[in-house]
Scaffold this active site. Structure first.
Site, short mmCIF file in Angstrom:
data_model
loop_
_atom_site.label_atom_id
_atom_site.label_comp_id
_atom_site.label_asym_id
_atom_site.label_seq_id
_atom_site.Cartn_x
_atom_site.Cartn_y
_atom_site.Cartn_z
N ASP A 95 0.85 -1.19 0.00
CA ASP A 95 0.00 0.00 0.00
C ASP A 95 0.89 1.25 0.00
O ASP A 95 1.38 1.61 1.05
CB ASP A 95 -0.97 -0.01 1.18
CG ASP A 95 -0.31 -0.35 2.51
OD1 ASP A 95 0.77 -1.00 2.52
OD2 ASP A 95 -0.87 0.00 3.55
N GLU A 125 12.48 1.23 7.63
CA GLU A 125 11.41 0.41 7.05
C GLU A 125 11.67 0.03 5.60
O GLU A 125 11.38 -1.07 5.16
CB GLU A 125 10.10 1.20 7.15
CG GLU A 125 8.89 0.52 6.57
CD GLU A 125 7.70 1.45 6.50
OE1 GLU A 125 6.57 0.94 6.44
OE2 GLU A 125 7.88 2.69 6.50
#
EC number: 3.2.1.28
Length: 570
Positions: free
Chosen positions: A319, A503
């Site tokens: 996403d 991340e």
């Protein structure tokens, strides 16, 4: 640990569809403890349903930089009473919405900034982070959106204060590499508990994540635990594996060719494959304003359709990405639910193979044969419908246009990762990945620059691991080494400069975290930590392990995957 009788309890699916369809129902409190996933427990409602117009008004007022902040806020009293007070006060002169929120809610605390000891190697830094990222939420406040879990768990870090499904597998790889098998077992137990409680593993342990799952890595978690505990792990979690499979395949028995139902698709030739799906078609509570803006930007489509596709992309883990869009520069053209993803179906192939292995371990040869037959049928469907013969790589199938999509993404490596690819096709995928996705800092997610975080120039730790292991499965060791070495160098250079792992990474160079998406770059970071440890032990021999990335590139990887190749690789 959860008693086996609780793990094996057979639970009915909750009345989640009605509660999560957007209807404001009378709130029924639930026991905010992880003691027993009883079938009498009501499915807790997400904050947008609990708080109705108040939630909408707070999010639209943009009181907080991150929309997830209010989604994670805890009501200090019964939400119905707070909502009644709000309706009474909001039109009064001098009403202050932020003050009302501060009085009636406990906001999530900002995490204390972790300052690592000076001079740590990469391995020492990661090992020191495990306790920092560990949480225990056996009990939560009555109206908290956080769902309790019986055992401790490791969170990704940053704004991600809860456990996430597919993140956790890659985190577990690192925990196992560090010798923390107790933590691996605890996290597997938590996911087994969630399957018993909700009928599936939600995106994360929040009420607003209950309407969807994420890439199904539970079978991989069980296989990992079985490396330590043997077949006992397979036998113990067989009921939960079966329930997860039932969740993904729900409704398949009534489908006619050319039809879809929730997560399952039957193509015109009768092939059965799967797609991502969210049970709700409203804005995501954690990204409320952003989703509303996206829907408004494309008035030619029903807003509910866009919301469902945004949510389903969140279920995919990607996403967002051009992979799901008609126009890579326009998020509102997203149509996740009309796409059959190659990576999802590779993962479900693995689930079917693990179910076969677990059934055999439990002594049920007939059931094992049935799951093997399902896996073989899926493998044939992947080869038939998810291979782009013109381009020479695995890709997604477009239900709307009834054809294979042309875009190359890192998802093309998943059939190799699960040993479901034909040998000649694996060689072609390796060549394509090397030519189009391999960058100085690792494997790019796609070659498209859309501004979304699951596109170029970003590279993500889990996709590096899937690629490296998948390539090794088929003897493509040189490309596997390039992916591993380049990504590790990127991680090391970034750590040297910033003293943290992040991340995602910009793979167009080395030493820079990634960008794009809905929120700032997060550090921590669970799956990067796990993959980095595994890769460090791949490039350095067991007799001489390395704590940081060596200055010179090794000639070869020191270890090979332990999976047994399927018939497809013979």
């Amino acid at each position: 640990m959860i008693p086996p009788e609780i793990r094996r309890s057979v639970l009915l699916q909750k009345a989640i569809k009605l509660a999560l369809a957007g209807t404001l129902l009378t709130f029924a409190s639930f026991s905010a403890t992880a003691a027993d996933p009883s079938s009498d427990t009501e499915t807790p409602q997400p904050p947008d349903i609990l708080l109705g117009p108040l939630f909408n008004d707070v999010q639209n007022a943009k009181l907080f930089p991150d929309q997830k902040t209010f989604a994670d806020a805890i009501p200090n009293s019964d939400p119905l009473m707070i909502l009644a007070d709000y309706r009474m006060q909001r039109n009064q002169s001098g009403f202050d919405l932020r003050h009302f929120v501060d009085v009636n809610f406990t906001l999530p605390k900002a995490g204390e900034k972790y300052v690592p000891p000076a001079g740590q190697s990469l391995r020492e830094h990661i090992d020191g982070l495990w306790p920092v990222l560990t949480r225990s939420t056996k009990n939560v406040e009555k109206w908290d959106s956080l769902l309790p879990l019986p055992e401790s768990y490791v969170v990704p870090g940053g704004r991600f204060r809860e456990i996430y499904y597919w993140d956790s597998y890659f985190t577990m790889l690192g925990l196992a590499e560090s010798g923390h098998w107790d933590k691996v077992a605890d996290m597997v137990a938590n996911f087994g508990y969630e399957i018993d409680a909700w009928g599936h593993i939600p995106n994360g342990n929040r009420t607003y994540y209950l309407s969807r799952s994420q890439p199904p890595f539970f079978a991989f978690m069980i296989e990992l635990l079985a490396q330590h505990e043997g077949d006992d792990a397979l036998k113990e979690y067989l009921p939960q594996l079966q329930k997860e499979y039932a969740y993904w395949m729900e409704g398949v028995e009534t489908l006619q060719p050319g039809q879809q139902n929730q997560r399952v698709v039957k193509l015109e030739d009768g092939s059965v494959l799967n797609r991502y799906w969210d049970d709700r078609d409203t804005p995501r509570p954690e990204s409320w304003v952003e989703d509303i803006a996206t829907a408004k930007s494309n008035p030619n489509r029903p807003a509910t359709e866009i919301y469902r596709d945004l949510r389903s992309a969140a279920a995919s883990g990607w996403d967002f990405s051009s992979r799901w869009m008609d126009n890579p520069q326009q998020l509102s053209t997203i149509r996740t639910t009309t796409i059959v993803p190659v990576d999802l179906n590779a993962l479900l192939y693995q689930l079917e193979k693990t179910l076969a292995r677990a059934s055999a371990a439990a002594g049920d040869r007939a059931e094992a044969s049935q799951y093997d037959a399902l896996a073989n049928a899926r493998q044939k469907a992947i080869e038939m419908h998810l291979w782009n013969n013109k381009e020479g790589w695995y890709a997604d199938y477009d239900l709307q246009n009834n054809k294979i999509r042309d875009q190359l993404t890192a998802a093309a490596l998943f059939p190799l990762y699960v040993n479901a690819a034909a040998k000649d096709r694996a060689v072609k995928v390796a060549a394509a990945a090397q030519a189009h996705l391999l960058q100085p800092g690792g494997l790019a997610t796609t070659s498209v620059k859309s501004g979304q975080q699951w596109d170029a120039p970003n590279g993500w730790a889990p996709l590096q691991w899937v690629a490296a292991e998948g390539l090794q499965n088929y003897g493509q060791d040189d490309v596997a080494m390039e992916v591993t070495w380049r990504f590790l160098t990127n991680v090391q250079h970034t750590y040297d400069r910033e003293k943290k792992l992040v991340e995602k990474y910009d793979v167009s160079s080395t030493g820079t975290g990634g960008g794009g998406g809905e929120y700032p770059l997060q550090d921590g970071f669970g799956w990067t930590n796990g993959v980095t440890l595994k890769m460090l032990d791949l490039i350095c021999p067991q007799e001489k392990p390395c704590d940081s990335v060596p200055s010179t590139r090794p000639a070869s990887l020191s270890a090979t995957p332990t999976k047994t190749p399927s018939a497809a690789t013979q």
